[in-house]
Design a protein around this motif. Structure first.
Motif, PDB file in Angstrom:
ATOM      1  N   GLU A  35      80.680  53.675   8.334  1.00  0.00           N
ATOM      2  CA  GLU A  35      81.803  53.787   9.395  1.00  0.00           C
ATOM      3  C   GLU A  35      82.748  54.632   8.502  1.00  0.00           C
ATOM      4  O   GLU A  35      83.530  55.308   9.173  1.00  0.00           O
ATOM      5  CB  GLU A  35      82.225  52.388   9.898  1.00  0.00           C
ATOM      6  N   PHE A  36      82.810  54.292   7.310  1.00  0.00           N
ATOM      7  CA  PHE A  36      83.905  55.062   6.388  1.00  0.00           C
ATOM      8  C   PHE A  36      83.300  55.333   5.051  1.00  0.00           C
ATOM      9  O   PHE A  36      82.677  54.544   4.460  1.00  0.00           O
ATOM     10  CB  PHE A  36      85.257  54.218   6.255  1.00  0.00           C
ATOM     11  N   LEU A  37      83.185  56.559   4.734  1.00  0.00           N
ATOM     12  CA  LEU A  37      82.676  57.065   3.340  1.00  0.00           C
ATOM     13  C   LEU A  37      83.730  57.597   2.525  1.00  0.00           C
ATOM     14  O   LEU A  37      84.218  58.692   2.884  1.00  0.00           O
ATOM     15  CB  LEU A  37      81.659  58.098   3.622  1.00  0.00           C
ATOM     16  N   PRO A  38      84.555  57.208   1.486  1.00  0.00           N
ATOM     17  CA  PRO A  38      85.469  57.532   0.784  1.00  0.00           C
ATOM     18  C   PRO A  38      84.807  58.846   0.107  1.00  0.00           C
ATOM     19  O   PRO A  38      83.751  59.220  -0.212  1.00  0.00           O
ATOM     20  CB  PRO A  38      85.927  56.579  -0.300  1.00  0.00           C
ATOM     21  N   ALA A  39      85.916  59.546  -0.478  1.00  0.00           N
ATOM     22  CA  ALA A  39      85.624  60.866  -1.142  1.00  0.00           C
ATOM     23  C   ALA A  39      84.854  60.558  -2.390  1.00  0.00           C
ATOM     24  O   ALA A  39      85.045  59.524  -2.820  1.00  0.00           O
ATOM     25  CB  ALA A  39      87.145  61.764  -1.157  1.00  0.00           C
ATOM     26  N   GLY A  40      84.025  61.560  -2.815  1.00  0.00           N
ATOM     27  CA  GLY A  40      83.318  61.598  -4.216  1.00  0.00           C
ATOM     28  C   GLY A  40      81.857  61.679  -3.709  1.00  0.00           C
ATOM     29  O   GLY A  40      81.387  62.083  -2.819  1.00  0.00           O
ATOM     30  N   VAL A  41      80.958  61.423  -4.909  1.00  0.00           N
ATOM     31  CA  VAL A  41      79.637  61.600  -4.955  1.00  0.00           C
ATOM     32  C   VAL A  41      78.951  60.068  -4.639  1.00  0.00           C
ATOM     33  O   VAL A  41      79.592  59.224  -5.177  1.00  0.00           O
ATOM     34  CB  VAL A  41      79.138  62.213  -6.354  1.00  0.00           C
ATOM     35  N   HIS A  42      78.229  60.295  -3.629  1.00  0.00           N
ATOM     36  CA  HIS A  42      77.346  58.985  -3.400  1.00  0.00           C
ATOM     37  C   HIS A  42      75.868  59.314  -3.547  1.00  0.00           C
ATOM     38  O   HIS A  42      75.164  60.100  -3.190  1.00  0.00           O
ATOM     39  CB  HIS A  42      77.601  58.506  -1.932  1.00  0.00           C
ATOM     40  N   THR A  43      75.142  58.228  -4.203  1.00  0.00           N
ATOM     41  CA  THR A  43      73.729  58.353  -4.523  1.00  0.00           C
ATOM     42  C   THR A  43      72.955  57.197  -3.688  1.00  0.00           C
ATOM     43  O   THR A  43      73.640  55.941  -3.801  1.00  0.00           O
ATOM     44  CB  THR A  43      73.582  57.973  -5.847  1.00  0.00           C
ATOM     45  N   LEU A  44      72.035  57.519  -2.984  1.00  0.00           N
ATOM     46  CA  LEU A  44      71.326  56.446  -2.287  1.00  0.00           C
ATOM     47  C   LEU A  44      69.862  56.451  -2.870  1.00  0.00           C
ATOM     48  O   LEU A  44      69.422  57.554  -3.148  1.00  0.00           O
ATOM     49  CB  LEU A  44      71.017  56.799  -0.731  1.00  0.00           C
ATOM     50  N   SER A  45      69.315  55.595  -3.115  1.00  0.00           N
ATOM     51  CA  SER A  45      67.896  55.324  -3.558  1.00  0.00           C
ATOM     52  C   SER A  45      67.074  54.338  -2.805  1.00  0.00           C
ATOM     53  O   SER A  45      67.573  53.531  -2.197  1.00  0.00           O
ATOM     54  CB  SER A  45      67.885  54.650  -5.082  1.00  0.00           C
TER      55      SER A  45
END
Length: 83
Positions: A35-45
């Motif tokens: 619903e909300f994704l803060p600024a920055g790099v996000h990694t999913l595995s």
């Protein structure tokens, strides 16, 4: 349905480590929703199981905002070889 989460943290801990509240593991794709994704790099595995030898095309990852699809990001396609 195969549970690909075996051996990982309990479902209750999912929110604390990552902002994605919902995930769908399908045969042809994996979907994550926030619903909300803060600024920055996000990694999913996630764990994917290959059931045969060969060379496979892995499409790039693509992400977009649901109500503003002009805000998006993507990665390059890859080739995966299983010997």
């Amino acid at each position: 349905a195969t549970n690909l989460d075996e051996g990982t943290k309990q479902q209750d801990d999912w929110w604390w480590d990552n902002p994605f509240q919902h995930k769908e593991m399908r045969d042809d794709k994996v979907l994550f929703f926030a619903e909300f994704l803060p600024a920055g790099v996000h990694t999913l595995s996630y764990l994917a199981r290959v059931t045969g030898y060969g060379t496979y095309a892995m499409p790039g990852t693509y992400g977009e905002e649901m109500y503003e699809p002009e805000v998006f990001g993507q990665t390059a396609d890859r080739i995966v070889e299983v010997k």
